[in-house]
Design a protein around this motif. Structure first.
Motif, PDB file in Angstrom:
ATOM      1  N   PHE A  38      -0.992   9.435   7.675  1.00 13.75           N
ATOM      2  CA  PHE A  38      -1.298   8.135   7.449  1.00 13.75           C
ATOM      3  C   PHE A  38       0.174   7.293   7.125  1.00 13.75           C
ATOM      4  O   PHE A  38       0.439   7.107   5.823  1.00 13.75           O
ATOM      5  N   VAL A  39       1.104   7.130   8.079  1.00 11.24           N
ATOM      6  CA  VAL A  39       2.553   6.569   7.789  1.00 11.24           C
ATOM      7  C   VAL A  39       2.616   5.255   7.091  1.00 11.24           C
ATOM      8  O   VAL A  39       3.592   5.254   6.508  1.00 11.24           O
ATOM      9  N   GLY A  40       1.940   4.449   7.295  1.00 13.65           N
ATOM     10  CA  GLY A  40       1.962   3.266   6.650  1.00 13.65           C
ATOM     11  C   GLY A  40       3.404   2.812   6.951  1.00 13.65           C
ATOM     12  O   GLY A  40       3.827   2.884   8.271  1.00 13.65           O
ATOM     13  N   SER A  41       4.330   2.393   5.991  1.00 14.28           N
ATOM     14  CA  SER A  41       5.700   1.701   6.410  1.00 14.28           C
ATOM     15  C   SER A  41       6.750   2.693   6.433  1.00 14.28           C
ATOM     16  O   SER A  41       7.723   2.479   6.658  1.00 14.28           O
ATOM     17  N   GLY A  42       6.198   4.080   6.456  1.00 16.62           N
ATOM     18  CA  GLY A  42       6.952   5.301   7.092  1.00 16.62           C
ATOM     19  C   GLY A  42       7.795   5.793   5.805  1.00 16.62           C
ATOM     20  O   GLY A  42       8.828   6.851   6.110  1.00 16.62           O
ATOM     21  N   SER A  67      -0.973   9.316   2.032  1.00 17.97           N
ATOM     22  CA  SER A  67      -1.860   8.721   1.203  1.00 17.97           C
ATOM     23  C   SER A  67      -2.821   8.101   2.164  1.00 17.97           C
ATOM     24  O   SER A  67      -2.320   7.199   2.761  1.00 17.97           O
ATOM     25  N   ALA A 118       0.874  -1.041   0.076  1.00 22.15           N
ATOM     26  CA  ALA A 118      -0.067   0.014   0.102  1.00 22.15           C
ATOM     27  C   ALA A 118       0.861   1.257   0.112  1.00 22.15           C
ATOM     28  O   ALA A 118       0.346   2.475   0.123  1.00 22.15           O
ATOM     29  N   GLY A 119       2.251   1.038  -0.187  1.00 23.97           N
ATOM     30  CA  GLY A 119       3.045   2.322   0.088  1.00 23.97           C
ATOM     31  C   GLY A 119       3.250   2.916  -1.061  1.00 23.97           C
ATOM     32  O   GLY A 119       2.758   2.652  -2.335  1.00 23.97           O
ATOM     33  N   PHE A 120       3.806   4.241  -1.229  1.00 22.86           N
ATOM     34  CA  PHE A 120       4.069   5.185  -2.415  1.00 22.86           C
ATOM     35  C   PHE A 120       5.571   5.238  -2.573  1.00 22.86           C
ATOM     36  O   PHE A 120       6.522   4.733  -1.801  1.00 22.86           O
ATOM     37  N   ALA A 135      -5.326   9.819  12.626  1.00 25.92           N
ATOM     38  CA  ALA A 135      -5.249  11.018  11.546  1.00 25.92           C
ATOM     39  C   ALA A 135      -6.652  11.870  11.496  1.00 25.92           C
ATOM     40  O   ALA A 135      -6.823  12.956  11.207  1.00 25.92           O
ATOM     41  N   GLU A 168      -0.122   6.792  12.650  1.00 25.05           N
ATOM     42  CA  GLU A 168      -0.563   5.564  12.297  1.00 25.05           C
ATOM     43  C   GLU A 168      -1.097   4.844  13.260  1.00 25.05           C
ATOM     44  O   GLU A 168      -0.736   4.702  14.430  1.00 25.05           O
ATOM     45  N   THR A 169      -2.388   4.284  13.091  1.00 24.74           N
ATOM     46  CA  THR A 169      -3.214   3.625  14.073  1.00 24.74           C
ATOM     47  C   THR A 169      -3.187   2.054  13.840  1.00 24.74           C
ATOM     48  O   THR A 169      -3.596   1.312  14.916  1.00 24.74           O
ATOM     49  N   HIS A 207      -9.775   0.574  14.582  1.00 29.33           N
ATOM     50  CA  HIS A 207      -8.882   1.707  14.858  1.00 29.33           C
ATOM     51  C   HIS A 207      -8.548   2.504  13.479  1.00 29.33           C
ATOM     52  O   HIS A 207      -7.912   3.554  13.491  1.00 29.33           O
ATOM     53  N   LEU A 208      -9.099   1.857  12.388  1.00 30.17           N
ATOM     54  CA  LEU A 208      -8.723   2.355  11.410  1.00 30.17           C
ATOM     55  C   LEU A 208      -9.803   3.385  10.504  1.00 30.17           C
ATOM     56  O   LEU A 208     -10.870   3.308  10.776  1.00 30.17           O
ATOM     57  N   MET A 209      -9.509   4.020   9.557  1.00 32.94           N
ATOM     58  CA  MET A 209     -10.322   4.787   8.682  1.00 32.94           C
ATOM     59  C   MET A 209     -11.042   3.759   8.192  1.00 32.94           C
ATOM     60  O   MET A 209     -11.165   2.587   7.780  1.00 32.94           O
TER      61      MET A 209
HETATM   62  C1  SAM Z   1      -2.112   3.972   1.735  1.00 33.17           C
HETATM   63  S1  SAM Z   1      -1.166   3.603   3.149  1.00 33.17           S
HETATM   64  C2  SAM Z   1       0.254   4.752   3.531  1.00 33.17           C
HETATM   65  C3  SAM Z   1       1.246   4.198   2.798  1.00 33.17           C
HETATM   66  C4  SAM Z   1       2.519   4.973   3.099  1.00 33.17           C
HETATM   67  N1  SAM Z   1       2.333   6.081   2.264  1.00 33.17           N
HETATM   68  C5  SAM Z   1       3.611   4.008   2.748  1.00 33.17           C
HETATM   69  O1  SAM Z   1       4.373   4.597   1.822  1.00 33.17           O
HETATM   70  O2  SAM Z   1       4.200   3.082   3.435  1.00 33.17           O
HETATM   71  C6  SAM Z   1      -2.445   4.134   4.455  1.00 33.17           C
HETATM   72  C7  SAM Z   1      -2.027   3.902   5.871  1.00 33.17           C
HETATM   73  O3  SAM Z   1      -3.204   4.638   6.679  1.00 33.17           O
HETATM   74  C8  SAM Z   1      -3.453   3.710   7.975  1.00 33.17           C
HETATM   75  N2  SAM Z   1      -4.560   4.340   8.691  1.00 33.17           N
HETATM   76  C9  SAM Z   1      -5.835   3.937   8.577  1.00 33.17           C
HETATM   77  N3  SAM Z   1      -6.466   4.611   9.217  1.00 33.17           N
HETATM   78  C10 SAM Z   1      -5.694   5.422   9.972  1.00 33.17           C
HETATM   79  C11 SAM Z   1      -6.083   6.502  10.817  1.00 33.17           C
HETATM   80  N4  SAM Z   1      -7.507   6.764  11.479  1.00 33.17           N
HETATM   81  N5  SAM Z   1      -5.043   7.226  11.409  1.00 33.17           N
HETATM   82  C12 SAM Z   1      -3.811   6.914  10.866  1.00 33.17           C
HETATM   83  N6  SAM Z   1      -3.571   5.992  10.009  1.00 33.17           N
HETATM   84  C13 SAM Z   1      -4.538   5.330   9.712  1.00 33.17           C
HETATM   85  C14 SAM Z   1      -3.674   2.528   7.480  1.00 33.17           C
HETATM   86  O4  SAM Z   1      -3.101   1.492   8.255  1.00 33.17           O
HETATM   87  C15 SAM Z   1      -2.431   2.481   6.458  1.00 33.17           C
HETATM   88  O5  SAM Z   1      -0.944   1.959   6.705  1.00 33.17           O
END
Ligand code: SAM
Length: 427
Positions: A68-72, A251, A41-43, A234, A89-90, A287-289
């Motif tokens: 929305f940190v994902g893998s950072g 993202s 799911a990263g960019f 977020a 990141e949740t 905990h997520l969106m």
């Molecule tokens: C598209 S991915 C981001 C990937 C990141 N750009 C990367 O390169 O790894 C979206 C992320 O948002 C996180 N997420 C979902 N709901 C969230 C929330 N309410 N607050 C913070 N992060 C959340 C998900 O767990 C997921 O890791």
């Protein structure tokens, strides 16, 4: 040591089509640190580096936020580029992975090497009595025992420092390559799909340790720049000071039914965080969106539709909601997309209001985002997100399309053309 000296590779990565590849994680797999965990799911880290550099050239070094940190990816690019950053990141597992990636620098690489070698030497296969069904589906018994042996040896060696987390990540990162069945994140788990070959756990762990150690030596000294990762939401952006942010590079989940909880079920199950699929809701998904229909079992969307934050798109959203509620009755799976879309845009609206509080007046927010069409009903995601941002107090938005989607798959579920690109919102 000045922060700028700790960036030997990132900014020299090939500049070819950085913008075109902005939403793709794959090129990160040849970049130090970014490649420690394959996150589908990263960019692109190179694109983030470009965005930060460009902003710095125009207006000076930015304070960077990724909600929305994902893998950072954004935090690592900011850290390696010498910019202060905060990320939220949740998802507990994903947050821990990003945290580990942020902690690997040359000052601890010798200890990492030593402890990694001693774990490899001391780990003995350990049977997991009565393992969760998923583990038995995806691993032969000897592979599972070898992985459990490594897991126990890493636990036994914990000392409460960064190296603990890096060793933990080295194991978490190899769980999928050690399975002989289909385990790519985007396909969740396909127990009946066999791979040509599966890695041996100890060899894979040893290779992963070597890659991580080499990268830590390459990136050099820990930069003297504050980088904060919060396991925080977020939608509220708690923990970020008012007006602190100059640049948001992020993202969010797309409203396309990708289930971030299920996508990490292998890791969560192996680590003992969940035992069965039903545990994912409480442990992670809640905990997520709200971007997948599995999330929506317990929500009534009608009151959410009336909320003040949704006012700018309410009429259009209500139409889509009604069409999806009707469509649902004609499909066997009866997915709650109607409720999901309402909750999703409400979550994003809250996010924009919170971002408005922490973003400076001349800030800029870049969201990599794609539209979607559940049950073939089109959602103009980028436009709606832009309108919600304006209603939250941002000044303007524009969208740059970077690629078309849903145009070539033979087995696609609907024929609505989709796109993906960058939504830019100015503060
Ligand atoms: C598209 S991915 C981001 C990937 C990141 N750009 C990367 O390169 O790894 C979206 C992320 O948002 C996180 N997420 C979902 N709901 C969230 C929330 N309410 N607050 C913070 N992060 C959340 C998900 O767990 C997921 O890791």
């Amino acid at each position: 040591m000045p922060a700028a000296s700790a960036q030997p590779r990132l900014f020299t990565a090939p500049a070819v089509s950085r913008l075109d590849n902005a939403m793709v994680f794959t090129p990160n797999m040849s970049l130090p640190v970014h490649r420690w965990f394959r996150y589908s799911a990263g960019f692109s880290a190179a694109w983030v580096a470009d965005v930060i550099e460009e902003r710095e050239r125009r207006l000076g070094p930015p304070n960077v936020l990724d909600p929305f940190v994902g893998s950072g990816t954004t935090l690592i690019a900011s850290q390696q580029g010498g910019m202060p950053s905060v990320g939220l990141e949740t998802h507990s597992l994903i947050a821990r992975i990003a945290g580990a990636k942020l902690s690997g620098w040359a000052d601890i690489v010798d200890e990492f090497d030593e402890r990694g070698a001693s774990i490899l030497a001391s780990a003995k296969p350990r049977e997991w009595p009565d393992p969760p069904a998923l583990m038995m589906k995806i691993y032969p018994p000897e592979t599972l025992s070898a992985l459990c042996g490594l897991r126990d040896a890493i636990e036994a060696d914990r000392r409460g420092d960064d190296v603990d987390e890096l060793l933990w990540l080295a194991l978490v990162a190899i769980l999928r390559v050690c399975s002989p069945v289909g385990t790519a994140q985007w396909q969740y788990v396909l127990p009946n799909k066999k791979k040509a070959s599966a890695a041996d756990p100890c060899s894979a762990f040893s290779t992963q340790l070597a890659v991580m150690a080499s990268d830590m030596r390459d990136v050099g000294a820990r930069p003297d720049v504050p980088t904060t990762l919060l396991q925080s939401d977020a939608r509220t952006v708690e923990g970020v000071p008012q007006g602190w942010v100059d640049l948001v590079v992020t993202s969010p989940p797309y409203p396309n039914n990708y289930d971030y909880a299920d996508a990490t079920r292998i890791e969560l199950t192996f680590l003992g965080d969940v035992e069965r699929w039903g545990d994912l809701q409480d442990a992670v998904r809640s905990h997520l969106m709200r971007s997948c229909s599995q999330h929506m079992v317990r929500y009534d969307a009608e009151p959410i539709l009336e909320s003040v934050e949704l006012a700018p798109i309410r009429d259009e959203l209500r139409t889509v909601y009604g069409r999806l509620a009707e469509e649902r009755e004609t499909h066997g799976g009866k997915k709650n997309y109607h409720a999901m879309v309402v909750a999703y845009f409400h979550d994003l609206a809250r996010c924009w209001h919170s971002l408005r509080r922490v973003c400076a007046d001349d800030s800029e927010a870049l969201f990599v985002i794609g539209d979607s069409a559940p049950y073939g009903v089109y959602l103009p995601v980028d436009r709606w997100l832009g309108e919600l941002a304006l209603a939250a107090g941002f000044r303007s938005f524009d969208f740059t399309k970077l690629r078309d989607r849903n145009i070539k798959w033979k087995n696609r579920k609907h024929r609505v053309p989709l796109h993906e690109g960058i939504l830019r919102v100015r503060g």
